[in-house]
Structure formats: C-alpha cells, structure tokens
Design a protein around this motif. Structure first.
Motif, mmCIF file in Angstrom:
data_model
loop_
_atom_site.group_PDB
_atom_site.id
_atom_site.type_symbol
_atom_site.label_atom_id
_atom_site.label_comp_id
_atom_site.label_asym_id
_atom_site.label_seq_id
_atom_site.Cartn_x
_atom_site.Cartn_y
_atom_site.Cartn_z
ATOM 1 N N ILE A 1 8.043 -30.355 41.701
ATOM 2 C CA ILE A 1 9.250 -30.121 42.499
ATOM 3 C C ILE A 1 9.776 -28.711 42.257
ATOM 4 C CG2 ILE A 1 11.681 -30.770 42.759
ATOM 5 C CD1 ILE A 1 10.834 -33.669 42.237
ATOM 6 N N GLN A 2 9.777 -28.291 41.003
ATOM 7 C CA GLN A 2 10.277 -26.942 40.685
ATOM 8 C C GLN A 2 9.334 -25.857 41.199
ATOM 9 O OE1 GLN A 2 13.372 -26.851 39.857
ATOM 10 N NE2 GLN A 2 13.184 -29.097 39.799
ATOM 11 N N ASP A 3 8.040 -26.158 41.233
ATOM 12 C CA ASP A 3 7.094 -25.205 41.828
ATOM 13 C C ASP A 3 7.381 -25.030 43.314
ATOM 14 O OD1 ASP A 3 5.806 -24.769 39.439
ATOM 15 O OD2 ASP A 3 4.152 -26.158 39.853
ATOM 16 N N LEU A 4 7.697 -26.128 43.991
ATOM 17 C CA LEU A 4 8.041 -26.047 45.402
ATOM 18 C C LEU A 4 9.317 -25.238 45.600
ATOM 19 C CD1 LEU A 4 7.306 -29.706 46.632
ATOM 20 C CD2 LEU A 4 5.983 -27.647 47.128
ATOM 21 N N ARG A 5 10.288 -25.447 44.730
ATOM 22 C CA ARG A 5 11.528 -24.664 44.822
ATOM 23 C C ARG A 5 11.258 -23.185 44.570
ATOM 24 N NH1 ARG A 5 15.989 -26.171 41.029
ATOM 25 N NH2 ARG A 5 17.277 -25.048 42.538
ATOM 26 N N SER A 6 10.384 -22.910 43.619
ATOM 27 C CA SER A 6 10.025 -21.519 43.327
ATOM 28 C C SER A 6 9.331 -20.884 44.527
ATOM 29 C CB SER A 6 9.118 -21.460 42.096
ATOM 30 O OG SER A 6 8.777 -20.126 41.778
ATOM 31 N N ASP A 7 8.435 -21.641 45.162
ATOM 32 C CA ASP A 7 7.746 -21.146 46.350
ATOM 33 C C ASP A 7 8.743 -20.885 47.477
ATOM 34 O OD1 ASP A 7 5.388 -21.327 44.993
ATOM 35 O OD2 ASP A 7 4.671 -23.125 46.025
ATOM 36 N N ALA A 8 9.718 -21.787 47.619
ATOM 37 C CA ALA A 8 10.737 -21.601 48.657
ATOM 38 C C ALA A 8 11.563 -20.353 48.387
ATOM 39 C CB ALA A 8 11.642 -22.836 48.726
ATOM 40 N N ASP A 9 11.885 -20.127 47.126
ATOM 41 C CA ASP A 9 12.660 -18.939 46.755
ATOM 42 C C ASP A 9 11.890 -17.664 47.102
ATOM 43 O OD1 ASP A 9 15.090 -17.928 45.129
ATOM 44 O OD2 ASP A 9 13.421 -16.913 44.149
ATOM 45 N N ALA A 10 10.595 -17.660 46.800
ATOM 46 C CA ALA A 10 9.768 -16.493 47.125
ATOM 47 C C ALA A 10 9.625 -16.335 48.636
ATOM 48 C CB ALA A 10 8.390 -16.632 46.476
ATOM 49 N N ALA A 11 9.524 -17.471 49.342
ATOM 50 C CA ALA A 11 9.370 -17.422 50.798
ATOM 51 C C ALA A 11 10.639 -16.912 51.477
ATOM 52 C CB ALA A 11 9.001 -18.805 51.329
ATOM 53 N N ILE A 12 11.791 -17.156 50.855
ATOM 54 C CA ILE A 12 13.040 -16.619 51.410
ATOM 55 C C ILE A 12 12.950 -15.099 51.494
ATOM 56 C CG2 ILE A 12 15.507 -16.272 50.968
ATOM 57 C CD1 ILE A 12 15.585 -19.078 49.767
ATOM 58 N N ALA A 13 12.433 -14.486 50.444
ATOM 59 C CA ALA A 13 12.310 -13.023 50.427
ATOM 60 C C ALA A 13 11.388 -12.545 51.546
ATOM 61 C CB ALA A 13 11.786 -12.560 49.075
ATOM 62 N N THR A 14 10.257 -13.232 51.727
ATOM 63 C CA THR A 14 9.315 -12.858 52.780
ATOM 64 C C THR A 14 9.941 -13.022 54.159
ATOM 65 O OG1 THR A 14 7.438 -13.530 51.412
ATOM 66 C CG2 THR A 14 7.054 -13.351 53.770
ATOM 67 N N THR A 15 10.639 -14.130 54.356
ATOM 68 C CA THR A 15 11.268 -14.396 55.649
ATOM 69 C C THR A 15 12.372 -13.395 55.941
ATOM 70 O OG1 THR A 15 10.782 -16.751 55.376
ATOM 71 C CG2 THR A 15 12.429 -16.164 57.030
ATOM 72 N N VAL A 16 13.141 -13.033 54.942
ATOM 73 C CA VAL A 16 14.186 -12.017 55.119
ATOM 74 C C VAL A 16 13.568 -10.705 55.582
ATOM 75 C CG1 VAL A 16 15.796 -10.520 53.845
ATOM 76 C CG2 VAL A 16 15.929 -13.005 53.600
ATOM 77 N N ASP A 17 12.428 -10.330 54.993
ATOM 78 C CA ASP A 17 11.743 -9.091 55.419
ATOM 79 C C ASP A 17 11.306 -9.192 56.882
ATOM 80 O OD1 ASP A 17 12.042 -7.961 52.924
ATOM 81 O OD2 ASP A 17 10.029 -8.477 52.224
ATOM 82 N N GLU A 18 10.794 -10.355 57.276
ATOM 83 C CA GLU A 18 10.362 -10.544 58.664
ATOM 84 C C GLU A 18 11.554 -10.460 59.616
ATOM 85 O OE1 GLU A 18 8.385 -14.273 58.687
ATOM 86 O OE2 GLU A 18 6.632 -13.572 57.581
ATOM 87 N N ILE A 19 12.666 -11.065 59.217
ATOM 88 C CA ILE A 19 13.877 -11.011 60.043
ATOM 89 C C ILE A 19 14.348 -9.569 60.196
ATOM 90 C CG2 ILE A 19 16.346 -11.595 60.054
ATOM 91 C CD1 ILE A 19 15.559 -14.291 58.793
ATOM 92 N N ASN A 20 14.375 -8.843 59.099
ATOM 93 C CA ASN A 20 14.836 -7.456 59.147
ATOM 94 C C ASN A 20 13.960 -6.597 60.049
ATOM 95 O OD1 ASN A 20 16.979 -7.970 57.447
ATOM 96 N ND2 ASN A 20 15.905 -7.333 55.593
ATOM 97 N N ALA A 21 12.644 -6.833 60.019
ATOM 98 C CA ALA A 21 11.732 -6.065 60.870
ATOM 99 C C ALA A 21 12.021 -6.353 62.347
ATOM 100 C CB ALA A 21 10.283 -6.409 60.536
ATOM 101 N N LEU A 22 12.293 -7.618 62.674
ATOM 102 C CA LEU A 22 12.604 -7.971 64.057
ATOM 103 C C LEU A 22 13.941 -7.382 64.490
ATOM 104 C CD1 LEU A 22 11.420 -11.691 64.068
ATOM 105 C CD2 LEU A 22 10.456 -9.833 65.436
ATOM 106 N N LEU A 23 14.907 -7.363 63.597
ATOM 107 C CA LEU A 23 16.216 -6.777 63.924
ATOM 108 C C LEU A 23 16.080 -5.296 64.242
ATOM 109 C CD1 LEU A 23 18.497 -8.453 61.206
ATOM 110 C CD2 LEU A 23 18.305 -9.063 63.627
ATOM 111 N N VAL A 24 15.277 -4.606 63.467
ATOM 112 C CA VAL A 24 15.053 -3.178 63.704
ATOM 113 C C VAL A 24 14.345 -2.961 65.041
ATOM 114 C CG1 VAL A 24 13.815 -1.133 62.888
ATOM 115 C CG2 VAL A 24 15.046 -2.568 61.252
ATOM 116 N N ASP A 25 13.367 -3.828 65.354
ATOM 117 C CA ASP A 25 12.650 -3.718 66.625
ATOM 118 C C ASP A 25 13.602 -3.936 67.802
ATOM 119 O OD1 ASP A 25 10.268 -3.198 65.379
ATOM 120 O OD2 ASP A 25 9.490 -5.250 65.561
#
Length: 563
Positions: free
Chosen positions: A146-170
C-alpha cells in the motif's frame, strides 16, 4: 453587365472554386487527424464590382459537445487512474484460492490453535508460531505494498504536474498567436482545443474565450491561463510510509505560492492526490485496525497462559528502574522445575510498589527469584528452573494485568500492520509459546504447569474467535466481529473498492468516448460529403472556365469589329 464585370465575376468564381477544391482535399487528407475540424469557406460579393472575390475561412464547431467532452475527460481521467492503482492493489491482496490472503492466513492461525487446544491432533507450538509468522508477514507485505502505491502516486503527481505545465505553456503560446491574428486561425484553434482536452484529462478545469479570442483557464480556484500563464509547483517526497501524511510530511500542489491541493479535483492529478492522501490511507487504516487488535488480543490472551516447560520470563515492554507503576492487588509467583512441578509459591502485595525498581526489589526478596533489567527489558528467573506469574489480581490503573502490561509471553511485537512480527524470542524458540496454563490450586511438589496443557492455547483461540468491538476504520463501519471475521471484512471491503473502481472507470470511459465520437461526427470530416463537394467545386470550376472562354471570344469578336 459589361464584359469587364462579367470577366471579373468569372475570374473570382474560378479562383473561389479552385480554393474550395483545395480546401475540401485538405479536409479529406486530415479525416483521421485527431482534433482536426472540418474547414469551410464562405465567399462574399464585393458590391462595387459584383465580383465574388473575398471570403471567410471557418471551422465547424459544437460548443456544447466540446464542453461535455472536457468535463467527461476529467471524470474519465480520474476514474481510469484510480482503477489502474486499484488493479495493482488487487494483486497485492492475494489469491484466496491459494490461501495467501490475510483472511485465509488469519483462519489458518485459528485452525492451528483450535487443533492445539483440542489436545487431540498432532499440531504443536511450532506450527502455531509458524502460522502466526505467516500472518504477520502477510500483513506487513500488504502494508508495504500500500505504501509503495502511495509512493508511486506521489512520484506520479510530479510527472503529471510537469505535463500540465507543458500544456499550459502551449495553450498560452497558441492564445498569443490567435489574439495577434498570426497564421491559420482555424488550425491554431484546433490545436488549442486539442491541448485543452489533453489538459482536462489531467486535471478538472473550467474555461471561457474572451472577446479578444483568448482562452482563459481556471483550476482549483486559480487562473492558470489568462494574459499570462501560472504553472503548478510540486516537490515529490521521495519515500512514503504509513506515517506519511499531507500536509505534515507530504508536499502539496501550489500555484503562485498558494497551496491548492485540496481544490484540485478530477483528472489524473486529482486521482493521484486522492490515492495518496485518502483512498490508500483508508485501506491502510482498516489493515492497521486488524493488526493492532490482533496484537493486543493475542498478547493479552498469552499473558494468562504459561509455557511448558516453564523457564525465564522476559518482558517485551522497555522499562527502567524508574519507570512508574500504579498497581493494585497482589502478584502470585510460582517457582518450579522445568517439568512444571512447583518448588515455591509466593504472593507479593503490590500496594506499596510504585516503580519497576520497587517491583524488582520485591521479587528479589523472594528466595530463589532473580529479577533484573537486561537490555531495557525486565527479566525474571528462578534457581529452580522456571518461574510463572499469576497476575490476574495484579492490575494497573487501566485495568490491565501486570503480565499483559509487561508483555510476558507476548506472541506479537509491533503496533500496526507495518510493524507486526512474531517476537524474536518466540521465533527462535517456539516452545516458549504460552500454550499451557498455571494451575493456581497446585501446592508445592505438585504439577503447576502441565506439559501438554491446553489452557493457554484455548485462551489464544478464543482471542481469535470471540466477537469484540471494532471502531470505524477506513471504509469499514464500526462493528462487533471476531478477528477471523474482521479479517474477512477487511479483505471483502478492499475487493469491493477494487470492483467499484473498475466499474466506475468503465462507465466514465464510455461516456467520454461517446462525447468524443459525437463531437467527431459533428465537427470532423465526412468523407462522402467532402468527396461530393470536390466534384461540385470541380464542376463550378469548369463552368467558370467555360464562361471565361466565352467572354474571351466575345472580346476577340469586339476587337475584330473595332479594327
């Protein structure tokens, strides 16, 4: 109409037909291009000459369907992300057919204790300890997963934020080009719509187009795109444990320095935040409730039993001589041979005992008894070979027996699902399991702790099978259940969560795809229609060419007449 006017009209019509053929051909070529909308051209007369020489290029749009797709994309992005993590969680839960799940492991421990308590089977203490260890391992493994899944979600938040920011700039860049009137406005608008759809799958947004043509976007109560762009900020935590919580030691998502984590809903980002901070912690809470109650119930039951053969008692509770004790009643101390025959029976009045040091003094005052603190644990031994305590009347201020408070005969160590283990001493020597019990009616020279006794095993079995109260935890409501049944409830609740996530994702995906198809049908390229238009425009081109040829002949005739 003069020949000059007729020629101007024919030329304009020829040019318009040529452009429309080219436009329809372009539409056909992009029929399978994602986000491409059908382009149309409307010719306009110039009244001074009556010539069709100007026009407007536009694209086919459906505002309602576009907004519906944006909304449904956010819902589908959220549901699909939840489902992907819950599918992984389902794998962690184990396969009931192979008895590797926590409910089966709890039932297996109950079965070995039942057999041991009956005294009729070949189950021994080692089998019970082995079953207990497998259950503890299963709980820890699931907790870690369960904690590994939470850790993966935490890391994925960072990746998703980067994707969102790239789309906002576009989108901001496309806004600037559209407002400035640069390039093909219809193609730029298509690209902006495609970016907005991709953005909505990542986070729920609201938007509107102002009078200048600029698309303004909001999320979490914050403007992300307007005359300027505001990007999201997030710092991944690196590692996540059961004690990690937001905002104490897990980062939030911020915009311009303001934490907007709780207001970011929908889309992949909203799902990842909910998984990390709500959904998976709820699963952990239910698991911890099971583990904590298991530890407490089994250890309390074990404190009433005795190991056969009896030996040295060592606490699992860390103490010092100054550790305060508030006790009432009396403590029975029975010294015996390793065969369980009583050699001395004493009783200590606890009314004046206020510290662990004073308890040690009282124990050391008994002939043959030695009590000391070794590595932070209270150890009691007897020169006769074994020592057993009767602490049924030795109670702490909370009503707990002294043996239970000290952790004598504990089966499990730890406090929750992430830390539960069979005690090191019991793992090393399963014969220390308190499967027997003290016969308080025995006199010196009689058997006080019988080899093969089942009193302790019966108490341990009852701890697993008797109903007890469980507070509401995670997604489970408060209830009265046995530990065996509660383990089944935890597993069943988790399975329901997994199943619900799958069905919700299926529905949300179908809704989004339905809107996407409807939008494509309304604004996309109809090949049959465009093919027919190409044929029509070609005919118009031919007519215009013939008209120009006729006008040219008329010009030639006129010139011949004049000359």
């Amino acid at each position: 109409m003069s020949l000059s006017g007729a020629l101007a009209n024919a030329t304009a019509a020829l040019t318009t037909s040529q452009y429309q053929v080219s436009l329809s051909t372009t539409n056909v070529a992009n029929a399978s291009t994602d986000g491409y909308t059908t382009k149309t051209y409307s010719a306009t007369s110039q009244t001074a000459t009556l010539a069709l020489s100007t026009g407007e290029l536009s694209r086919v749009t459906d505002t309602y369907m576009q907004k519906s797709l944006i909304t449904s994309s956010a819902s589908a992005g959220y549901a699909e992300t939840i489902d992907s993590y819950m599918t992984r969680y389902d794998t962690l839960l184990g396969d009931t057919s192979s008895d590797g799940d926590i409910a089966s492991l709890t039932s297996a421990l109950s079965t070995t204790l039942t057999t041991l308590a009956s005294g009729t089977g070949d189950t021994d203490a080692a089998a019970v300890v082995s079953a207990a260890a497998e259950l503890a391992d299963g709980l820890r493994t699931l907790s870690s997963g369960i904690q590994d899944l939470r850790s993966d979600a935490d890391a994925a938040i960072a990746t998703t934020v980067d994707e969102i920011n790239a789309l906002l700039v576009d989108i901001d860049s496309l806004n600037d080009q559209i407002v400035a009137g640069q390039g093909d406005q219809t193609s730029l608008a298509d690209s902006r719509d495609t970016a907005l759809q991709a953005l909505s799958a990542l986070v729920s947004v609201t938007s509107y187009t102002d009078a200048s043509g600029r698309l303004n976007i909001y999320a979490g109560g914050q403007m992300l795109v307007g005359t300027t762009v505001s990007t999201l900020s997030f710092t991944p935590s690196g590692s996540v444990s059961a004690d990690s919580t937001y905002p104490t030691n897990l980062s939030g998502v911020s915009v311009n320095g303001r934490d907007v984590t709780s207001s970011l809903t929908g889309g992949e980002l909203g799902a990842l935040i909910d998984l990390r901070d709500e959904a998976l912690p709820a699963e952990q809470a239910a698991l911890d409730s099971l583990a904590a109650t298991l530890i407490s119930a089994i250890n309390t039951a074990a404190s009433t039993g005795a190991a056969a053969p009896p030996g040295t008692l060592t606490s699992t509770t860390a103490v010092t001589a100054a550790t305060p004790l508030s006790l009432t009643g009396s403590l029975g101390v029975v010294q015996s041979t390793t065969a369980g025959v009583a050699t001395a029976i004493d009783e200590i009045d606890l009314s004046s005992v206020t510290t662990v040091g004073e308890l040690m003094d009282a124990l050391n005052s008994l002939d043959g008894v030695s009590a000391s603190i070794v590595d932070g644990k209270l150890t009691i031994s007897s020169s006769s070979g074994g020592v057993t305590l009767d602490s049924s009347l030795a109670l702490t201020a909370d009503g707990e027996t002294l043996s239970d408070w000290m952790g004598f005969n504990d089966v499990f160590s730890g406090s929750d699902a992430s830390t539960i283990r069979v005690t090191a001493a019991l793992s090393a020597d399963p014969s220390l399991l308190a499967a027997s019990s003290l016969d308080t009616s025995a006199a010196v020279g009689q058997s006080a702790v019988a080899s093969g006794g089942t009193g302790g095993a019966t108490a341990l079995m009852a701890a697993l099978t008797e109903d007890r109260s469980f507070a509401a935890s995670g997604n489970l409501s408060a209830r009265s259940r046995s530990l065996v049944d509660y383990a089944t409830d935890v597993l069943s609740g988790a399975a329901t969560t997994v199943s619900t996530a799958a069905s919700t994702a299926s529905s949300a995906t179908a809704l989004r795809d339905g809107y996407a198809n409807s939008l494509s049908n309304a604004t996309g390229v109809n090949l049959d229609e465009q093919t027919a238009l190409v044929s029509l425009y070609q005919q118009q081109y031919e007519v215009s060419a013939q008209l120009m040829s006729a006008i040219q002949a008329m010009y030639d005739a006129l010139i011949s007449m004049v000359s």
